[in-house]
Write a protein that holds these residues in place. Structure first.
Motif, mmCIF file in Angstrom:
data_model
loop_
_atom_site.group_PDB
_atom_site.id
_atom_site.type_symbol
_atom_site.label_atom_id
_atom_site.label_comp_id
_atom_site.label_asym_id
_atom_site.label_seq_id
_atom_site.Cartn_x
_atom_site.Cartn_y
_atom_site.Cartn_z
ATOM 1 N N TYR A 38 0.798 -1.224 0.000
ATOM 2 C CA TYR A 38 0.000 0.000 0.000
ATOM 3 C C TYR A 38 0.828 1.270 0.000
ATOM 4 C CZ TYR A 38 -4.034 -2.893 0.080
ATOM 5 O OH TYR A 38 -4.982 -3.815 -0.283
ATOM 6 N N LYS A 39 2.148 1.136 -0.020
ATOM 7 C CA LYS A 39 3.011 2.300 -0.205
ATOM 8 C C LYS A 39 3.229 2.582 -1.690
ATOM 9 C CE LYS A 39 5.344 1.949 4.156
ATOM 10 N NZ LYS A 39 5.992 2.987 4.878
ATOM 11 N N LEU A 40 2.782 1.655 -2.543
ATOM 12 C CA LEU A 40 2.948 1.821 -3.989
ATOM 13 C C LEU A 40 1.834 2.676 -4.576
ATOM 14 C CD1 LEU A 40 3.822 -1.847 -5.012
ATOM 15 C CD2 LEU A 40 5.400 0.071 -4.788
ATOM 16 N N LYS A 41 2.134 3.305 -5.709
ATOM 17 C CA LYS A 41 1.120 4.081 -6.413
ATOM 18 C C LYS A 41 0.035 3.163 -6.960
ATOM 19 C CE LYS A 41 0.831 7.900 -9.591
ATOM 20 N NZ LYS A 41 1.599 8.863 -10.365
ATOM 21 N N ASN A 42 0.451 1.977 -7.429
ATOM 22 C CA ASN A 42 -0.488 0.979 -7.932
ATOM 23 C C ASN A 42 -0.315 -0.286 -7.090
ATOM 24 O OD1 ASN A 42 -2.053 -0.844 -9.280
ATOM 25 N ND2 ASN A 42 -0.947 -0.730 -11.231
ATOM 26 N N PRO A 43 -1.067 -0.440 -5.993
ATOM 27 C CA PRO A 43 -0.873 -1.587 -5.107
ATOM 28 C C PRO A 43 -1.165 -2.938 -5.764
ATOM 29 C CG PRO A 43 -2.617 -0.139 -4.261
ATOM 30 C CD PRO A 43 -2.078 0.481 -5.495
ATOM 31 N N ILE A 46 13.092 -7.593 9.468
ATOM 32 C CA ILE A 46 12.565 -8.332 8.318
ATOM 33 C C ILE A 46 12.576 -7.384 7.129
ATOM 34 C CG2 ILE A 46 10.538 -9.453 7.324
ATOM 35 C CD1 ILE A 46 9.737 -10.259 10.180
ATOM 36 N N THR A 47 13.216 -7.815 6.032
ATOM 37 C CA THR A 47 13.279 -7.021 4.814
ATOM 38 C C THR A 47 12.601 -7.787 3.687
ATOM 39 O OG1 THR A 47 15.374 -6.040 5.512
ATOM 40 C CG2 THR A 47 14.805 -5.849 3.171
ATOM 41 N N ILE A 48 11.680 -7.118 3.015
ATOM 42 C CA ILE A 48 10.986 -7.717 1.874
ATOM 43 C C ILE A 48 11.408 -6.985 0.617
ATOM 44 C CG2 ILE A 48 8.759 -8.102 0.772
ATOM 45 C CD1 ILE A 48 7.537 -8.475 3.445
ATOM 46 N N GLY A 49 11.913 -7.749 -0.340
ATOM 47 C CA GLY A 49 12.222 -7.209 -1.656
ATOM 48 C C GLY A 49 11.044 -7.473 -2.571
ATOM 49 N N SER A 50 10.658 -6.457 -3.343
ATOM 50 C CA SER A 50 9.486 -6.609 -4.200
ATOM 51 C C SER A 50 9.630 -5.746 -5.445
ATOM 52 C CB SER A 50 8.224 -6.195 -3.441
ATOM 53 O OG SER A 50 8.307 -4.833 -3.066
ATOM 54 N N THR A 51 8.703 -5.919 -6.358
ATOM 55 C CA THR A 51 8.610 -5.035 -7.508
ATOM 56 C C THR A 51 7.182 -4.523 -7.615
ATOM 57 O OG1 THR A 51 8.084 -6.826 -9.046
ATOM 58 C CG2 THR A 51 10.405 -6.232 -8.833
ATOM 59 N N GLY A 52 7.058 -3.382 -8.233
ATOM 60 C CA GLY A 52 5.762 -2.780 -8.518
ATOM 61 C C GLY A 52 5.895 -1.960 -9.783
ATOM 62 N N LYS A 53 4.806 -1.737 -10.458
ATOM 63 C CA LYS A 53 4.858 -0.975 -11.706
ATOM 64 C C LYS A 53 4.723 0.517 -11.421
ATOM 65 C CE LYS A 53 3.312 -4.642 -14.715
ATOM 66 N NZ LYS A 53 4.639 -5.114 -14.978
ATOM 67 N N ASN A 54 5.537 1.309 -12.127
ATOM 68 C CA ASN A 54 5.405 2.757 -12.001
ATOM 69 C C ASN A 54 4.324 3.243 -12.969
ATOM 70 O OD1 ASN A 54 6.607 2.805 -14.530
ATOM 71 N ND2 ASN A 54 8.562 3.608 -13.815
ATOM 72 N N SER A 55 4.147 4.545 -13.090
ATOM 73 C CA SER A 55 3.071 5.088 -13.919
ATOM 74 C C SER A 55 3.289 4.826 -15.414
ATOM 75 C CB SER A 55 2.906 6.579 -13.660
ATOM 76 O OG SER A 55 4.131 7.240 -13.848
ATOM 77 N N TYR A 56 4.500 4.409 -15.803
ATOM 78 C CA TYR A 56 4.774 4.082 -17.208
ATOM 79 C C TYR A 56 4.677 2.586 -17.475
ATOM 80 C CZ TYR A 56 6.503 8.825 -17.162
ATOM 81 O OH TYR A 56 6.599 10.177 -17.013
ATOM 82 N N GLY A 57 4.409 1.803 -16.447
ATOM 83 C CA GLY A 57 4.259 0.358 -16.611
ATOM 84 C C GLY A 57 5.544 -0.432 -16.439
ATOM 85 N N ALA A 58 6.622 0.223 -16.066
ATOM 86 C CA ALA A 58 7.902 -0.475 -15.869
ATOM 87 C C ALA A 58 7.986 -1.008 -14.440
ATOM 88 C CB ALA A 58 9.057 0.476 -16.130
#
Length: 163
Positions: free
Chosen positions: A102-107, A126-138
């Motif tokens: 929920y810290k992402l622009k697109n959760p 505890i560290t979680i590595g993740s990916t999320g898409k930015n406003s350009y879809g990357a």
């Protein structure tokens, strides 16, 4: 005929009922038996997060689909450290994952990639590595670290200041 079969199935179900296993307020596992007695069930090494023993847990992505994620533990109990129970650890990973999502622009684009846990005494991060898409879809990689304290009863208490 149906009533006889139903009676047999119910009778077998009652006679083969298993004891219920619960966790008390101290974090001990207790087996409650049918006859009203109880016994403590000892914890095994498999129930704890162990140093250097990688394992896999399921963490939901942004679309609520479970993703298998590898956990890399770095555990040092020092002199007075308590061991982390996998069940409690998994719960805190899922809660940390929700914070990261929920810290992402697109959760909905959130995808967990890996988890690392570092313990020094009773202090745990505890560290979680993740990916999320930015406003350009990357895909954009990100990391979220939360700090915890391992209480006397074995529960992890969130001590992070980054919420």
């Amino acid at each position: 005929m149906k009533n006889i079969i139903l009676a047999v199935v119910v009778g077998l179900g009652i006679s083969n009922a298993n004891a219920e296993i619960i966790t008390n307020s101290k974090g001990d596992r207790v087996e409650l038996k049918e006859n009203g007695t109880w016994t403590l069930i000892p914890w095994s090494d498999e129930d704890f997060v162990n140093d250097g023993s990688k394992f896999t847990i399921q963490v939901p992505d942004g679309n609520k689909k479970n993703i298998d994620v590898e956990v890399s533990p770095d555990i040092s109990l020092l002199d007075n450290g308590r061991r982390i129970k996998k069940k409690d650890f998994e719960f805190q990973v899922k809660m940390t994952s929700l914070s990261a999502q929920y810290k992402l622009k697109n959760p909905y684009s959130y995808v967990p990639k890996g988890v690392s846990v570092k313990q020094r005494g009773n202090n745990v991060s505890i560290t979680i590595g993740s990916t999320g898409k930015n406003s350009y879809g990357a895909d954009v990689p990100s990391y979220l670290t939360k700090e915890f304290y391992l209480e006397q009863n074995g529960r992890l208490k969130d001590t992070s200041m980054n919420d």
